[in-house]
Design a protein around this motif. Structure first.
Motif, PDB file in Angstrom:
ATOM      1  N   ASN A 239       0.841  -1.203   0.000  1.00 18.85           N
ATOM      2  CA  ASN A 239       0.000   0.000   0.000  1.00 18.85           C
ATOM      3  C   ASN A 239       0.872   1.247   0.000  1.00 18.85           C
ATOM      4  N   PHE A 240       2.157   1.077  -0.204  1.00 20.28           N
ATOM      5  CA  PHE A 240       3.098   2.177  -0.143  1.00 20.28           C
ATOM      6  C   PHE A 240       2.754   3.226  -1.188  1.00 20.28           C
ATOM      7  N   PRO A 241       2.777   4.508  -0.878  1.00 24.27           N
ATOM      8  CA  PRO A 241       3.273   5.119   0.352  1.00 24.27           C
ATOM      9  C   PRO A 241       2.203   5.331   1.419  1.00 24.27           C
ATOM     10  N   GLU A 242       1.024   4.767   1.204  1.00 26.45           N
ATOM     11  CA  GLU A 242      -0.034   4.849   2.225  1.00 26.45           C
ATOM     12  C   GLU A 242       0.286   3.858   3.345  1.00 26.45           C
ATOM     13  N   GLY A 243      -0.422   3.926   4.431  1.00 28.72           N
ATOM     14  CA  GLY A 243      -0.228   2.990   5.527  1.00 28.72           C
ATOM     15  C   GLY A 243      -0.836   1.629   5.229  1.00 28.72           C
ATOM     16  N   HIS A 244      -0.244   0.603   5.794  1.00 26.64           N
ATOM     17  CA  HIS A 244      -0.741  -0.765   5.657  1.00 26.64           C
ATOM     18  C   HIS A 244      -1.691  -1.035   6.830  1.00 26.64           C
ATOM     19  N   ALA A 245      -2.924  -1.440   6.546  1.00 23.40           N
ATOM     20  CA  ALA A 245      -3.930  -1.668   7.584  1.00 23.40           C
ATOM     21  C   ALA A 245      -3.899  -3.116   8.058  1.00 23.40           C
ATOM     22  N   ILE A 246      -3.951  -3.294   9.387  1.00 22.54           N
ATOM     23  CA  ILE A 246      -4.015  -4.613  10.004  1.00 22.54           C
ATOM     24  C   ILE A 246      -5.193  -4.585  10.977  1.00 22.54           C
ATOM     25  N   ASP A 247      -6.147  -5.478  10.779  1.00 19.78           N
ATOM     26  CA  ASP A 247      -7.304  -5.529  11.673  1.00 19.78           C
ATOM     27  C   ASP A 247      -6.941  -6.205  12.988  1.00 19.78           C
ATOM     28  N   VAL A 248      -7.464  -5.668  14.095  1.00 16.43           N
ATOM     29  CA  VAL A 248      -7.361  -6.294  15.407  1.00 16.43           C
ATOM     30  C   VAL A 248      -8.670  -7.054  15.601  1.00 16.43           C
ATOM     31  N   ILE A 249      -8.574  -8.394  15.707  1.00 22.44           N
ATOM     32  CA  ILE A 249      -9.764  -9.238  15.768  1.00 22.44           C
ATOM     33  C   ILE A 249      -9.832  -9.894  17.142  1.00 22.44           C
ATOM     34  N   ASN A 250     -10.885  -9.585  17.897  1.00 21.90           N
ATOM     35  CA  ASN A 250     -11.044 -10.117  19.258  1.00 21.90           C
ATOM     36  C   ASN A 250      -9.783  -9.881  20.099  1.00 21.90           C
ATOM     37  N   TYR A 251      -9.270  -8.680  20.052  1.00 20.48           N
ATOM     38  CA  TYR A 251      -8.114  -8.237  20.829  1.00 20.48           C
ATOM     39  C   TYR A 251      -6.791  -8.837  20.351  1.00 20.48           C
ATOM     40  N   LEU A 252      -6.777  -9.505  19.211  1.00 18.07           N
ATOM     41  CA  LEU A 252      -5.563 -10.140  18.696  1.00 18.07           C
ATOM     42  C   LEU A 252      -5.224  -9.603  17.314  1.00 18.07           C
ATOM     43  N   ILE A 253      -3.921  -9.554  17.021  1.00 15.48           N
ATOM     44  CA  ILE A 253      -3.461  -9.205  15.684  1.00 15.48           C
ATOM     45  C   ILE A 253      -3.040 -10.490  14.985  1.00 15.48           C
TER      46      ILE A 253
END
Length: 121
Positions: free
Chosen positions: A87-101
């Protein structure tokens, strides 16, 4: 995970360092590390989980409502060491699912950001 060499395979199949005091990156910059990991997100944890990857160097990190983490890498090449797409130069999104990455087949309950300072010359 390969404990002897202190590396784990990234989502894009590169070997990247596992988070530990003895295994810090040499390249200066901002890093993101995952730890307290487990394979099954529903696993009951009686002990401390697995240490996960050190990800970076990054330009910045940002969390939205505790449900999504955005990280921006220094270069597109850096991002592609960790993820299958860029996704460069934008940020890469990571979902937090049930308090976990979730990352590379594991789920991590703890994470941290830290800085590696340049070595004085």
């Amino acid at each position: 995970m390969c404990a002897e060499t202190m590396y784990i395979k990234s989502e894009s199949e590169y070997f990247i360092p596992i988070y530990s005091e003895e295994n810090m990156p040499e390249k200066p910059g901002l890093y993101f590390a995952l730890f307290h990991g487990r394979k099954d997100p529903d696993e009951e944890m009686d002990e401390w989980g697995l240490n996960g990857p050190i990800i970076g160097p990054l330009k910045w990190g940002h969390t939205t409502y505790g449900t999504r983490l955005h990280i921006c890498f220094e270069t597109e090449e850096d991002e592609l060491r960790y993820f299958n797409f860029s996704n460069f130069p934008e940020g890469h999104a990571i979902d937090v699912i049930n308090y976990l990455i979730p990352y590379a087949g594991f789920n991590y309950g703890d994470w941290t950001f830290f800085i590696i300072k340049p070595t004085p010359t």
